[in-house]
Scaffold this motif. Sequence first.
Motif, PDB file in Angstrom:
ATOM      1  N   VAL A 295       0.857  -1.187   0.000  1.00  0.00           N
ATOM      2  CA  VAL A 295       0.000   0.000   0.000  1.00  0.00           C
ATOM      3  C   VAL A 295       0.893   1.236   0.000  1.00  0.00           C
ATOM      4  CG1 VAL A 295      -1.793   1.253   1.223  1.00  0.00           C
ATOM      5  CG2 VAL A 295      -1.749  -1.247   1.299  1.00  0.00           C
ATOM      6  N   LYS A 296       0.709   2.110  -1.009  1.00  0.00           N
ATOM      7  CA  LYS A 296       1.587   3.282  -1.145  1.00  0.00           C
ATOM      8  C   LYS A 296       0.809   4.559  -0.870  1.00  0.00           C
ATOM      9  CE  LYS A 296       4.909   1.243  -4.241  1.00  0.00           C
ATOM     10  NZ  LYS A 296       5.637   1.424  -5.518  1.00  0.00           N
ATOM     11  N   ALA A 297       1.474   5.454  -0.149  1.00  0.00           N
ATOM     12  CA  ALA A 297       0.825   6.694   0.279  1.00  0.00           C
ATOM     13  C   ALA A 297       0.310   7.519  -0.895  1.00  0.00           C
ATOM     14  CB  ALA A 297       1.781   7.528   1.134  1.00  0.00           C
ATOM     15  N   GLU A 298       0.961   7.401  -2.071  1.00  0.00           N
ATOM     16  CA  GLU A 298       0.528   8.237  -3.211  1.00  0.00           C
ATOM     17  C   GLU A 298      -0.827   7.788  -3.754  1.00  0.00           C
ATOM     18  OE1 GLU A 298       3.440   6.114  -4.076  1.00  0.00           O
ATOM     19  OE2 GLU A 298       3.054   5.388  -6.107  1.00  0.00           O
ATOM     20  N   GLY A 299      -1.339   6.652  -3.254  1.00  0.00           N
ATOM     21  CA  GLY A 299      -2.688   6.268  -3.642  1.00  0.00           C
ATOM     22  C   GLY A 299      -2.764   5.076  -4.561  1.00  0.00           C
ATOM     23  N   THR A 300      -1.940   4.050  -4.324  1.00  0.00           N
ATOM     24  CA  THR A 300      -2.076   2.815  -5.097  1.00  0.00           C
ATOM     25  C   THR A 300      -1.852   1.613  -4.193  1.00  0.00           C
ATOM     26  OG1 THR A 300       0.284   2.828  -5.651  1.00  0.00           O
ATOM     27  CG2 THR A 300      -1.211   3.758  -7.301  1.00  0.00           C
ATOM     28  N   ILE A 301      -2.439   0.500  -4.600  1.00  0.00           N
ATOM     29  CA  ILE A 301      -2.102  -0.791  -4.004  1.00  0.00           C
ATOM     30  C   ILE A 301      -1.393  -1.588  -5.087  1.00  0.00           C
ATOM     31  CG2 ILE A 301      -2.969  -2.863  -2.869  1.00  0.00           C
ATOM     32  CD1 ILE A 301      -5.501  -1.410  -2.246  1.00  0.00           C
ATOM     33  N   GLN A 302      -0.164  -2.023  -4.785  1.00  0.00           N
ATOM     34  CA  GLN A 302       0.528  -2.928  -5.692  1.00  0.00           C
ATOM     35  C   GLN A 302       0.135  -4.348  -5.331  1.00  0.00           C
ATOM     36  OE1 GLN A 302       4.743  -3.036  -5.840  1.00  0.00           O
ATOM     37  NE2 GLN A 302       4.850  -1.251  -7.206  1.00  0.00           N
ATOM     38  N   VAL A 303      -0.458  -5.055  -6.276  1.00  0.00           N
ATOM     39  CA  VAL A 303      -0.879  -6.440  -6.038  1.00  0.00           C
ATOM     40  C   VAL A 303       0.163  -7.345  -6.678  1.00  0.00           C
ATOM     41  CG1 VAL A 303      -2.708  -8.139  -6.445  1.00  0.00           C
ATOM     42  CG2 VAL A 303      -3.292  -5.722  -6.135  1.00  0.00           C
ATOM     43  N   HIS A 304       0.701  -8.257  -5.884  1.00  0.00           N
ATOM     44  CA  HIS A 304       1.810  -9.067  -6.385  1.00  0.00           C
ATOM     45  C   HIS A 304       1.666 -10.514  -5.939  1.00  0.00           C
ATOM     46  CE1 HIS A 304       5.876 -10.226  -7.525  1.00  0.00           C
ATOM     47  NE2 HIS A 304       6.064 -10.706  -6.303  1.00  0.00           N
ATOM     48  N   SER A 305       2.000 -11.432  -6.836  1.00  0.00           N
ATOM     49  CA  SER A 305       2.104 -12.828  -6.427  1.00  0.00           C
ATOM     50  C   SER A 305       3.146 -13.502  -7.291  1.00  0.00           C
ATOM     51  CB  SER A 305       0.760 -13.533  -6.573  1.00  0.00           C
ATOM     52  OG  SER A 305       0.888 -14.866  -6.117  1.00  0.00           O
ATOM     53  N   ALA A 306       3.847 -14.460  -6.724  1.00  0.00           N
ATOM     54  CA  ALA A 306       4.879 -15.168  -7.479  1.00  0.00           C
ATOM     55  C   ALA A 306       4.834 -16.639  -7.123  1.00  0.00           C
ATOM     56  CB  ALA A 306       6.261 -14.597  -7.160  1.00  0.00           C
ATOM     57  N   SER A 307       5.089 -17.476  -8.124  1.00  0.00           N
ATOM     58  CA  SER A 307       5.157 -18.917  -7.901  1.00  0.00           C
ATOM     59  C   SER A 307       6.453 -19.399  -8.535  1.00  0.00           C
ATOM     60  CB  SER A 307       3.951 -19.591  -8.541  1.00  0.00           C
ATOM     61  OG  SER A 307       4.333 -20.809  -9.124  1.00  0.00           O
ATOM     62  N   GLN A 308       7.177 -20.235  -7.787  1.00  0.00           N
ATOM     63  CA  GLN A 308       8.484 -20.666  -8.262  1.00  0.00           C
ATOM     64  C   GLN A 308       8.391 -21.333  -9.645  1.00  0.00           C
ATOM     65  OE1 GLN A 308      10.429 -22.606  -5.060  1.00  0.00           O
ATOM     66  NE2 GLN A 308      12.423 -21.883  -5.776  1.00  0.00           N
ATOM     67  N   ASP A 309       7.353 -22.157  -9.837  1.00  0.00           N
ATOM     68  CA  ASP A 309       7.278 -22.927 -11.075  1.00  0.00           C
ATOM     69  C   ASP A 309       6.762 -22.131 -12.266  1.00  0.00           C
ATOM     70  OD1 ASP A 309       8.175 -25.129  -9.770  1.00  0.00           O
ATOM     71  OD2 ASP A 309       6.175 -25.893  -9.298  1.00  0.00           O
ATOM     72  N   VAL A 310       5.833 -21.238 -12.010  1.00  0.00           N
ATOM     73  CA  VAL A 310       5.086 -20.657 -13.123  1.00  0.00           C
ATOM     74  C   VAL A 310       5.555 -19.256 -13.506  1.00  0.00           C
ATOM     75  CG1 VAL A 310       2.823 -19.869 -13.854  1.00  0.00           C
ATOM     76  CG2 VAL A 310       3.052 -22.030 -12.669  1.00  0.00           C
ATOM     77  N   GLY A 311       5.677 -18.360 -12.522  1.00  0.00           N
ATOM     78  CA  GLY A 311       6.053 -16.996 -12.839  1.00  0.00           C
ATOM     79  C   GLY A 311       5.464 -16.044 -11.822  1.00  0.00           C
ATOM     80  N   SER A 312       5.132 -14.833 -12.255  1.00  0.00           N
ATOM     81  CA  SER A 312       4.668 -13.837 -11.296  1.00  0.00           C
ATOM     82  C   SER A 312       3.687 -12.879 -11.946  1.00  0.00           C
ATOM     83  CB  SER A 312       5.856 -13.058 -10.740  1.00  0.00           C
ATOM     84  OG  SER A 312       6.466 -12.346 -11.791  1.00  0.00           O
ATOM     85  N   VAL A 313       3.010 -12.110 -11.112  1.00  0.00           N
ATOM     86  CA  VAL A 313       2.072 -11.098 -11.589  1.00  0.00           C
ATOM     87  C   VAL A 313       2.258  -9.853 -10.751  1.00  0.00           C
ATOM     88  CG1 VAL A 313       0.259 -12.041 -10.088  1.00  0.00           C
ATOM     89  CG2 VAL A 313      -0.383 -10.583 -11.994  1.00  0.00           C
ATOM     90  N   LEU A 314       2.084  -8.708 -11.388  1.00  0.00           N
ATOM     91  CA  LEU A 314       2.210  -7.440 -10.688  1.00  0.00           C
ATOM     92  C   LEU A 314       1.238  -6.464 -11.317  1.00  0.00           C
ATOM     93  CD1 LEU A 314       3.939  -5.782  -8.624  1.00  0.00           C
ATOM     94  CD2 LEU A 314       5.286  -5.038 -10.579  1.00  0.00           C
ATOM     95  N   GLU A 315       0.404  -5.830 -10.488  1.00  0.00           N
ATOM     96  CA  GLU A 315      -0.393  -4.738 -11.044  1.00  0.00           C
ATOM     97  C   GLU A 315      -0.751  -3.738  -9.971  1.00  0.00           C
ATOM     98  OE1 GLU A 315      -4.758  -5.708 -11.945  1.00  0.00           O
ATOM     99  OE2 GLU A 315      -3.731  -7.593 -12.391  1.00  0.00           O
ATOM    100  N   GLU A 316      -1.225  -2.577 -10.393  1.00  0.00           N
ATOM    101  CA  GLU A 316      -1.552  -1.525  -9.437  1.00  0.00           C
ATOM    102  C   GLU A 316      -3.021  -1.162  -9.527  1.00  0.00           C
ATOM    103  OE1 GLU A 316       1.095   1.779  -9.867  1.00  0.00           O
ATOM    104  OE2 GLU A 316       2.635   0.747  -8.679  1.00  0.00           O
ATOM    105  N   VAL A 317      -3.616  -0.967  -8.362  1.00  0.00           N
ATOM    106  CA  VAL A 317      -5.002  -0.522  -8.294  1.00  0.00           C
ATOM    107  C   VAL A 317      -4.979   0.826  -7.557  1.00  0.00           C
ATOM    108  CG1 VAL A 317      -7.313  -1.077  -7.467  1.00  0.00           C
ATOM    109  CG2 VAL A 317      -5.757  -2.916  -8.123  1.00  0.00           C
ATOM    110  N   SER A 318      -5.692   1.805  -8.092  1.00  0.00           N
ATOM    111  CA  SER A 318      -5.670   3.103  -7.403  1.00  0.00           C
ATOM    112  C   SER A 318      -6.626   3.089  -6.211  1.00  0.00           C
ATOM    113  CB  SER A 318      -6.007   4.233  -8.367  1.00  0.00           C
ATOM    114  OG  SER A 318      -7.300   4.028  -8.868  1.00  0.00           O
ATOM    115  N   ALA A 319      -6.241   3.758  -5.143  1.00  0.00           N
ATOM    116  CA  ALA A 319      -6.998   3.745  -3.897  1.00  0.00           C
ATOM    117  C   ALA A 319      -6.816   5.083  -3.195  1.00  0.00           C
ATOM    118  CB  ALA A 319      -6.506   2.615  -2.996  1.00  0.00           C
TER     119      ALA A 319
END
Lengths: 378, 378
Positions: A295-319
């Motif tokens: 959670v970032k003060a400038e007004g976003t939530i960074q959503v992140h997940s990673a799996s050793q076998d498959v890869g990862s995801v990263l995105e931002e939602v404004s809040a």
Amino acid sequence: MKFRISRSALVEAVSQVSKAVSQKTTVPILTGIKASVDEAGLWLTGSNSDLTIQVCIPIQKDDKELVNVEIMGSVVLPGRIFSDIVRKLPGDYVDWTVDERWKTTLRSEQAQFELKGLDPEEYPRLPQLREDQMFTLPADLLKSMIRQTGFAVSTSEARGVLTGILLQLKDGKLTFVATDSHRLSRRQTEVEAPETLSVENVVIPGKSLSELGKILADQTEWVDVIISENQVMIRANHLLFFSRLLEGTYPDTNRVIPQGGKTEMVISTKELLQSVDRAALISRDGQDNVIKWRVKAEGTIQVHSASQDVGSVLEEVSAKVTGEELSISFNAQFMLDALRAVDTDKIQILLTGTMTPFVIQPADRDDALHLIVPIRTR
Amino acid sequence: MKFRISRSALVEAVSQVSKAVSQKTTVPILTGIKASVDEAGLWLTGSNSDLTIQVCIPIQKDDKELVNVEIMGSVVLPGRIFSDIVRKLPGDYVDWTVDERWKTTLRSEQAQFELKGLDPEEYPRLPQLREDQMFTLPADLLKSMIRQTGFAVSTSEARGVLTGILLQLKDGKLTFVATDSHRLSRRQTEVEAPETLSVENVVIPGKSLSELGKILADQTEWVDVIISENQVMIRANHLLFFSRLLEGTYPDTNRVIPQGGKTEMVISTKELLQSVDRAALISRDGQDNVIKWRVKAEGTIQVHSASQDVGSVLEEVSAKVTGEELSISFNAQFMLDALRAVDTDKIQILLTGTMTPFVIQPADRDDALHLIVPIRTR
């Protein structure tokens, strides 16, 4: 026993009581549906060890005759096949006769079924409840209270009382609570009840309430809730629903719910739901189904997940963020369940720390609340 | 490898090739989808030991740019999760880049996935077929031939060649035959083929053709069928479908099909289907799922089934009957499958005796035929 009945009314009623009919054959007669016809109409009953549902098809509804009774009586018919038959009969009406050996004939246009019925005297009787502990609320409100808490019950039979939904009533305020000890959902509402009525530690099996939720049509009618020592009865128009109560003392959950938070966020429910749903594609591959928020003060939530076998995801939602920046990890499925239970466009999330439970609730209401315990990550 | 692609086109193509992607992990790379982008567009390939499907998303379609290629290349991505991701990405376009270690980045609006790709050189190559054995038919005709025969293949792996659909071509007439030795379905049609082309004993696994039936959209386009020694290739617009052929000699089924009958009936397909469907509710409770017909000269079929535990059903369907009165018993599910495969309002049934196979076919056409072997009853 001899009568004629509207097939569409019969199909609907059979589908409702079938939700309670036992699938197991430990008590053979409970795999059946009991049918009784009298001057009020046709009464159908389905039951298993936890749950009993009784539906009445009245003689007449909206000036249309639904049941035409020649001879009153009762019979128990095999549940699954009887339900299949009424759905597939060809005509608008069913002529139903039962002889003294409970042999049942169902006739509809050119089709004629003969079913071996059972003695209705062997079917368990409905519990008799004293009606002194009773309150009233709209059917659709009860339905939404079940939907917004029921998913959080424990699915482990070992957890006993946590497989149920706690029902509390005090000063006219009704509370439903469900928890599996990793997450909790609570929903409150005002109901019509005697001022002096106070209900504590009434725990209804989650499965029973989930079946009730399915048959309470989106009607605007009111339902009565009647509580006795070991049973609850819910009475709607032409519908009686009985469930046994779970034994044991439900834990006091009030103290685990944080008051206020270090970090508060207001977010679009739909945007957050979709982003967590995507992140869960990756987290499901891992062990704990964990996703992480930054959670970032400038007004976003960074959503992140990673799996050793498959890869990862990263995105931002404004809040809209107030308070401290914070990172937190949790079970993605718990978050999806909570977000799907929220009816409002905006939600508020209150974080109290990286390792302490946090709260998700509608942005502009305090009658619903979902709590999730975070997961420790590296 | 770097390009941008229309998400909706990608979703459709991934769903098509996914039908062939291996669920088992015996050959790990076959659980992946191969993606190659070149000057023609994006090629996706899914494969298992029986079946390979390749789909091309062209650079442009109907004046709309679908693929914008910057750098050509190939990669293999994990099939199931890749398919889930493209369905849930938020935007209309996906930016797709692959680095030299096959690390793949999929970006769509605020969402960004990184997936571990595999070396495309390790993915099996498509078979190369000589195109001298080829014929052509409309896609929707091929689809309906599959639908009208495929249900009759044997599901027992022990039956080897009977788990496939036999494909024969002679004098421009294409024949599909499927049988599990208790029932048989045959469908014939004229196709565009070289006069000299004759195809015998080509047997395609029923499962492969059933997957092909699902992805052949209800298009009016034409497809090429190309047959080699141990493979069949079906080529539609932007779609290549390969299946291995089954080994072994398919039995000669012509001699089991009766010519003419003792009793002929013409009946409404829908009425008969609904009445057999109801009778099957009772017969399913019994051992052999048997129902019985009594064909009466005055123009009715009495449909009857009884089960010791549950009860019985009896109804009459009106029919135009010529020839002898007859009773016959058979597997209700076989009859339901056959009646559901018939597209015409009226069907003709030819009975040759109580214990000999009988034929169901459209009343006014002889290009489709279903045969059922009766069951001996008391």
